[in-house]
Design an enzyme around this catalytic site. Structure first.
Site, PDB file in Angstrom:
ATOM      1  N   CYS A  79       2.937  -1.493   2.814  1.00 14.62           N
ATOM      2  CA  CYS A  79       1.775  -0.706   2.383  1.00 14.62           C
ATOM      3  C   CYS A  79       1.243   0.072   3.597  1.00 14.62           C
ATOM      4  O   CYS A  79       1.676  -0.163   4.729  1.00 14.62           O
ATOM      5  CB  CYS A  79       0.700  -1.633   1.812  1.00 14.62           C
ATOM      6  SG  CYS A  79      -0.290  -2.473   3.072  1.00 14.62           S
ATOM      7  N   HIS A  85      -0.903 -10.025   4.553  1.00  9.06           N
ATOM      8  CA  HIS A  85       0.427  -9.603   4.103  1.00  9.06           C
ATOM      9  C   HIS A  85       1.485 -10.179   5.050  1.00  9.06           C
ATOM     10  O   HIS A  85       1.185 -10.464   6.216  1.00  9.06           O
ATOM     11  CB  HIS A  85       0.516  -8.069   4.098  1.00  9.06           C
ATOM     12  CG  HIS A  85      -0.267  -7.426   2.986  1.00  9.06           C
ATOM     13  ND1 HIS A  85      -0.125  -6.101   2.645  1.00  9.06           N
ATOM     14  CD2 HIS A  85      -1.183  -7.939   2.126  1.00  9.06           C
ATOM     15  CE1 HIS A  85      -0.933  -5.817   1.637  1.00  9.06           C
ATOM     16  NE2 HIS A  85      -1.590  -6.908   1.308  1.00  9.06           N
ATOM     17  N   GLU A 137       3.956  -8.817   6.618  1.00 11.02           N
ATOM     18  CA  GLU A 137       4.202  -8.045   7.840  1.00 11.02           C
ATOM     19  C   GLU A 137       3.122  -8.287   8.895  1.00 11.02           C
ATOM     20  O   GLU A 137       3.416  -8.381  10.088  1.00 11.02           O
ATOM     21  CB  GLU A 137       4.240  -6.545   7.540  1.00 11.02           C
ATOM     22  CG  GLU A 137       5.267  -6.105   6.524  1.00 11.02           C
ATOM     23  CD  GLU A 137       4.698  -6.026   5.116  1.00 11.02           C
ATOM     24  OE1 GLU A 137       4.021  -6.987   4.682  1.00 11.02           O
ATOM     25  OE2 GLU A 137       4.931  -5.005   4.449  1.00 11.02           O
ATOM     26  N   CYS A 139       0.107  -2.157   6.594  1.00 15.51           N
ATOM     27  CA  CYS A 139       1.199  -2.768   7.360  1.00 15.51           C
ATOM     28  C   CYS A 139       1.991  -1.716   8.132  1.00 15.51           C
ATOM     29  O   CYS A 139       2.409  -1.952   9.270  1.00 15.51           O
ATOM     30  CB  CYS A 139       2.102  -3.557   6.428  1.00 15.51           C
ATOM     31  SG  CYS A 139       1.245  -4.964   5.675  1.00 15.51           S
TER      32      CYS A 139
END
Lengths: 149, 149
Positions: free
Chosen positions: B86, B56, B58, B89
């Site tokens: 999410c 992801h 992040e 993260c």
């Protein structure tokens, strides 16, 4: 071979990884990922060595296993990890839709169950307490020595 | 310059990252991390490209920023991300002890607030809704096109 025997064999491999972390003065947590009875990824905590708070054993094992498989799902895999995953790792395992999570000792402070069991994928099976004493001793010895310094 | 103006400038940079993800047919989410008024990390979602569910925006931004700083804490940094993080993260941001999280649009299904706000570090400040419409449009357009295929 029984599930109990298989779990013990692969948890020992995860403990071997935790020992490698210990040698590097890292919090001793190790993980392996198994597919069709074979280890496809081995990893240990490297947060200090890499200066990276995301470098937990499980995260590296997931990256390694998905790279090996060539797909981002681990629906036919089992992860063995010496300590209950934190919420970050549990959620990463959730994204991977891993079939089974097997862990050694609980983490009463930072384990994912302190937040929510929903962090995992609803289809993921969980077994726990495998070689728990050995996994726990690695952690308690590490933090005892650290406090004495 | 007001916080509002600064937030807008850095969220635009995060949107630029999301656009790069879009060009690669990735879910269009982007992030930047800022320290002392400067961007020290830029990243976008690469889960498909890397076959890695942990890739992801992040996560990659955290790894990049801690590598730049040379330490595993981001206590004087702000992350700007186009979509609500999410749980994976958010928990990674929690480990990094980041000073501030600024996000664009909510994620009603997968956002960390659907599980617990405790996934972040208790000291982390949160601002949300920055350029939310623009961030949301990127996502809705992407998923609308995907469903049509």
């Amino acid at each position: 071979m029984s599930t109990e025997q298989t779990d013990s064999i692969f948890m020992k491999a995860a403990i071997d990884e935790a020992m490698k972390a210990l040698e590097k003065q890292e919090v001793p947590i190790g993980a392996v990922i198994v597919a069709k009875g074979q280890i496809i990824a081995r990893a240990h905590n490297l947060t200090e060595t890499l200066n990276d708070p995301t470098a937990h054993a499980e995260m590296q094992a997931i990256t390694s296993a998905t790279n090996y498989i060539g797909g981002k799902y681990l629906t036919e895999c089992t992860i063995y990890v010496t300590v209950e995953p934190c919420p970050m790792c549990a959620s990463a395992l959730g994204w991977s839709q891993i079939s089974t999570l097997v862990y050694g000792t609980h983490d009463e402070k930072k384990g994912y169950t302190t937040i929510s069991e929903k962090l995992l994928h609803p289809g993921t099976k969980v077994r726990k307490g495998i070689l728990a004493e050995e996994c726990k001793k690695l952690m308690t010895d590490f933090f005892r020595k650290k406090r004495k310094k």
